[in-house]
Design a protein around this motif. Structure first.
Motif, PDB file in Angstrom:
ATOM      1  N   VAL A 185      -3.768   8.374   5.824  1.00  0.00           N
ATOM      2  CA  VAL A 185      -4.442   9.580   6.298  1.00  0.00           C
ATOM      3  C   VAL A 185      -3.676  10.835   5.878  1.00  0.00           C
ATOM      4  N   LYS A 186      -2.344  10.817   6.084  1.00  0.00           N
ATOM      5  CA  LYS A 186      -1.545  12.001   5.742  1.00  0.00           C
ATOM      6  C   LYS A 186      -1.483  12.255   4.241  1.00  0.00           C
ATOM      7  N   ASN A 187      -1.738  11.237   3.449  1.00  0.00           N
ATOM      8  CA  ASN A 187      -1.605  11.376   1.996  1.00  0.00           C
ATOM      9  C   ASN A 187      -2.894  11.021   1.271  1.00  0.00           C
ATOM     10  N   LYS A 188      -4.025  11.244   1.917  1.00  0.00           N
ATOM     11  CA  LYS A 188      -5.313  10.885   1.329  1.00  0.00           C
ATOM     12  C   LYS A 188      -5.569  11.616   0.014  1.00  0.00           C
ATOM     13  N   GLU A 189      -4.979  12.807  -0.121  1.00  0.00           N
ATOM     14  CA  GLU A 189      -5.182  13.554  -1.376  1.00  0.00           C
ATOM     15  C   GLU A 189      -4.580  12.815  -2.572  1.00  0.00           C
ATOM     16  N   VAL A 190      -3.551  12.004  -2.330  1.00  0.00           N
ATOM     17  CA  VAL A 190      -2.961  11.206  -3.411  1.00  0.00           C
ATOM     18  C   VAL A 190      -3.978  10.163  -3.870  1.00  0.00           C
ATOM     19  N   PHE A 191      -4.672   9.536  -2.910  1.00  0.00           N
ATOM     20  CA  PHE A 191      -5.722   8.561  -3.247  1.00  0.00           C
ATOM     21  C   PHE A 191      -6.884   9.253  -3.941  1.00  0.00           C
ATOM     22  N   LEU A 192      -7.292  10.398  -3.407  1.00  0.00           N
ATOM     23  CA  LEU A 192      -8.425  11.104  -3.975  1.00  0.00           C
ATOM     24  C   LEU A 192      -8.130  11.570  -5.390  1.00  0.00           C
ATOM     25  N   LYS A 193      -6.898  11.990  -5.627  1.00  0.00           N
ATOM     26  CA  LYS A 193      -6.488  12.434  -6.964  1.00  0.00           C
ATOM     27  C   LYS A 193      -6.540  11.272  -7.953  1.00  0.00           C
ATOM     28  N   ILE A 200       0.838  -1.206   0.000  1.00  0.00           N
ATOM     29  CA  ILE A 200       0.000   0.000   0.000  1.00  0.00           C
ATOM     30  C   ILE A 200       0.868   1.249   0.000  1.00  0.00           C
ATOM     31  N   VAL A 201       1.865   1.293   0.880  1.00  0.00           N
ATOM     32  CA  VAL A 201       2.739   2.470   0.957  1.00  0.00           C
ATOM     33  C   VAL A 201       3.545   2.623  -0.332  1.00  0.00           C
ATOM     34  N   ALA A 202       4.055   1.517  -0.878  1.00  0.00           N
ATOM     35  CA  ALA A 202       4.819   1.589  -2.134  1.00  0.00           C
ATOM     36  C   ALA A 202       3.933   2.100  -3.271  1.00  0.00           C
ATOM     37  N   GLY A 203       2.694   1.610  -3.311  1.00  0.00           N
ATOM     38  CA  GLY A 203       1.759   2.088  -4.341  1.00  0.00           C
ATOM     39  C   GLY A 203       1.454   3.559  -4.181  1.00  0.00           C
ATOM     40  N   LEU A 204       1.240   3.962  -2.946  1.00  0.00           N
ATOM     41  CA  LEU A 204       0.975   5.367  -2.638  1.00  0.00           C
ATOM     42  C   LEU A 204       2.147   6.237  -3.087  1.00  0.00           C
ATOM     43  N   ARG A 205       3.360   5.793  -2.768  1.00  0.00           N
ATOM     44  CA  ARG A 205       4.544   6.556  -3.171  1.00  0.00           C
ATOM     45  C   ARG A 205       4.692   6.614  -4.684  1.00  0.00           C
ATOM     46  N   THR A 206       4.354   5.534  -5.360  1.00  0.00           N
ATOM     47  CA  THR A 206       4.457   5.503  -6.824  1.00  0.00           C
ATOM     48  C   THR A 206       3.483   6.486  -7.465  1.00  0.00           C
ATOM     49  N   VAL A 207       2.244   6.471  -6.987  1.00  0.00           N
ATOM     50  CA  VAL A 207       1.237   7.401  -7.507  1.00  0.00           C
ATOM     51  C   VAL A 207       1.663   8.841  -7.228  1.00  0.00           C
ATOM     52  N   ALA A 208       2.152   9.090  -6.014  1.00  0.00           N
ATOM     53  CA  ALA A 208       2.592  10.443  -5.650  1.00  0.00           C
ATOM     54  C   ALA A 208       3.781  10.875  -6.505  1.00  0.00           C
ATOM     55  N   ALA A 209       4.716   9.973  -6.720  1.00  0.00           N
ATOM     56  CA  ALA A 209       5.906  10.297  -7.520  1.00  0.00           C
ATOM     57  C   ALA A 209       5.532  10.680  -8.948  1.00  0.00           C
ATOM     58  N   ALA A 210       4.494  10.058  -9.472  1.00  0.00           N
ATOM     59  CA  ALA A 210       4.043  10.391 -10.830  1.00  0.00           C
ATOM     60  C   ALA A 210       3.595  11.846 -10.909  1.00  0.00           C
ATOM     61  N   ASP A 211       3.175  12.402  -9.777  1.00  0.00           N
ATOM     62  CA  ASP A 211       2.774  13.810  -9.710  1.00  0.00           C
ATOM     63  C   ASP A 211       3.875  14.693  -9.151  1.00  0.00           C
ATOM     64  N   ILE A 249       6.925  11.287  -0.837  1.00  0.00           N
ATOM     65  CA  ILE A 249       6.361  10.973   0.475  1.00  0.00           C
ATOM     66  C   ILE A 249       7.495  10.434   1.343  1.00  0.00           C
ATOM     67  N   ALA A 250       7.871  11.232   2.310  1.00  0.00           N
ATOM     68  CA  ALA A 250       8.962  10.839   3.208  1.00  0.00           C
ATOM     69  C   ALA A 250       8.438   9.862   4.257  1.00  0.00           C
ATOM     70  N   ALA A 251       9.360   9.110   4.828  1.00  0.00           N
ATOM     71  CA  ALA A 251       8.996   8.179   5.894  1.00  0.00           C
ATOM     72  C   ALA A 251       8.508   8.960   7.104  1.00  0.00           C
ATOM     73  N   GLY A 252       7.400   8.502   7.658  1.00  0.00           N
ATOM     74  CA  GLY A 252       6.869   9.114   8.864  1.00  0.00           C
ATOM     75  C   GLY A 252       7.544   8.522  10.093  1.00  0.00           C
ATOM     76  N   PHE A 253       7.317   9.145  11.231  1.00  0.00           N
ATOM     77  CA  PHE A 253       7.943   8.683  12.468  1.00  0.00           C
ATOM     78  C   PHE A 253       7.499   7.264  12.815  1.00  0.00           C
ATOM     79  N   SER A 254       6.208   6.982  12.639  1.00  0.00           N
ATOM     80  CA  SER A 254       5.726   5.639  12.971  1.00  0.00           C
ATOM     81  C   SER A 254       6.308   4.599  12.024  1.00  0.00           C
ATOM     82  N   GLY A 255       6.571   4.988  10.785  1.00  0.00           N
ATOM     83  CA  GLY A 255       7.209   4.072   9.836  1.00  0.00           C
ATOM     84  C   GLY A 255       8.638   3.756  10.237  1.00  0.00           C
ATOM     85  N   LYS A 256       9.319   4.767  10.753  1.00  0.00           N
ATOM     86  CA  LYS A 256      10.690   4.547  11.242  1.00  0.00           C
ATOM     87  C   LYS A 256      10.683   3.656  12.483  1.00  0.00           C
ATOM     88  N   LEU A 257       9.728   3.880  13.369  1.00  0.00           N
ATOM     89  CA  LEU A 257       9.593   3.026  14.551  1.00  0.00           C
ATOM     90  C   LEU A 257       9.294   1.581  14.143  1.00  0.00           C
TER      91      LEU A 257
END
Length: 178
Positions: free
Chosen positions: A167-175, A97-108, A112-120
């Motif tokens: 949640v932080k990148n919902k606009e990428v999904f909505l787009k 899911i995160v990789a897909g989200l990053r791919t879609v975002a990168a196309a635009d 999408i940087a790693a969040g704190f919870s992702g680092k944890l």
């Protein structure tokens, strides 16, 4: 190729050695390789940021190298019956899911940087996996199932960080028309 990228590449190259050694029963050597490879994650990021050596290769390969290392270990642990398959599925689903989200975002042109919870989540995985590989050594001698506790923490942080990315990148999904 700069030093941080070499360290990232070394992490990927270490994976087949780790797998073969572990499956051949060289558990301690394989675990040491896993731990050293995990340590390069923090080291390459620190060097890249502190010396201004951040590259597109590093941005792509660093998180990918982490996933290759951790997922390889978890697949082995599922195969051996030490980790429940559903836990790996949760972890893999979040990564896809995160990789897909990053791919879609990168196309635009969005990064999408790693969040704190992702680092944890990543840190918890890199602590849990060696404990699981070593069958909870040394904690098994004091009857504390730290390997299982850390595994559950990994799964919980996986879900939390996945939700955070969405949640932080919902606009990428909505787009994307969702």
């Amino acid at each position: 190729m700069n030093l941080p990228n070499k360290l990232t590449l070394a992490r990927v190259i270490a994976v087949p050695f780790f797998i073969v050694l572990y499956l051949l029963g060289h558990i301690y050597t394989a675990t040491i390789i896993f731990i050293l490879a995990s340590a390069t994650d923090a080291l390459d990021g620190h060097i890249a940021r502190s010396r201004g050596l951040v590259t597109n290769f590093g941005k792509i390969m660093d998180p990918l190298a982490d996933k290759i290392l951790v997922i390889s270990a978890l697949v082995i642990l599922v195969q051996l019956g030490d980790v429940a398959g559903w836990m790996l599925i949760v972890i893999l689903a979040r990564e896809f899911i995160v990789a897909g989200l990053r791919t879609v975002a990168a196309a635009d042109g969005i990064v999408i940087a790693a969040g704190f919870s992702g680092k944890l989540k990543t840190v918890s995985q890199m602590i849990a996996v060696p404990l699981l590989l070593l069958k909870n050594w040394p904690c098994k001698y004091i009857n504390i199932p730290l390997d299982q506790i850390m595994l559950w923490i990994c799964v919980i942080l996986t879900v939390i960080s996945g939700i955070e990315y969405i949640v932080k990148n919902k606009e990428v999904f909505l787009k994307g028309g969702l």
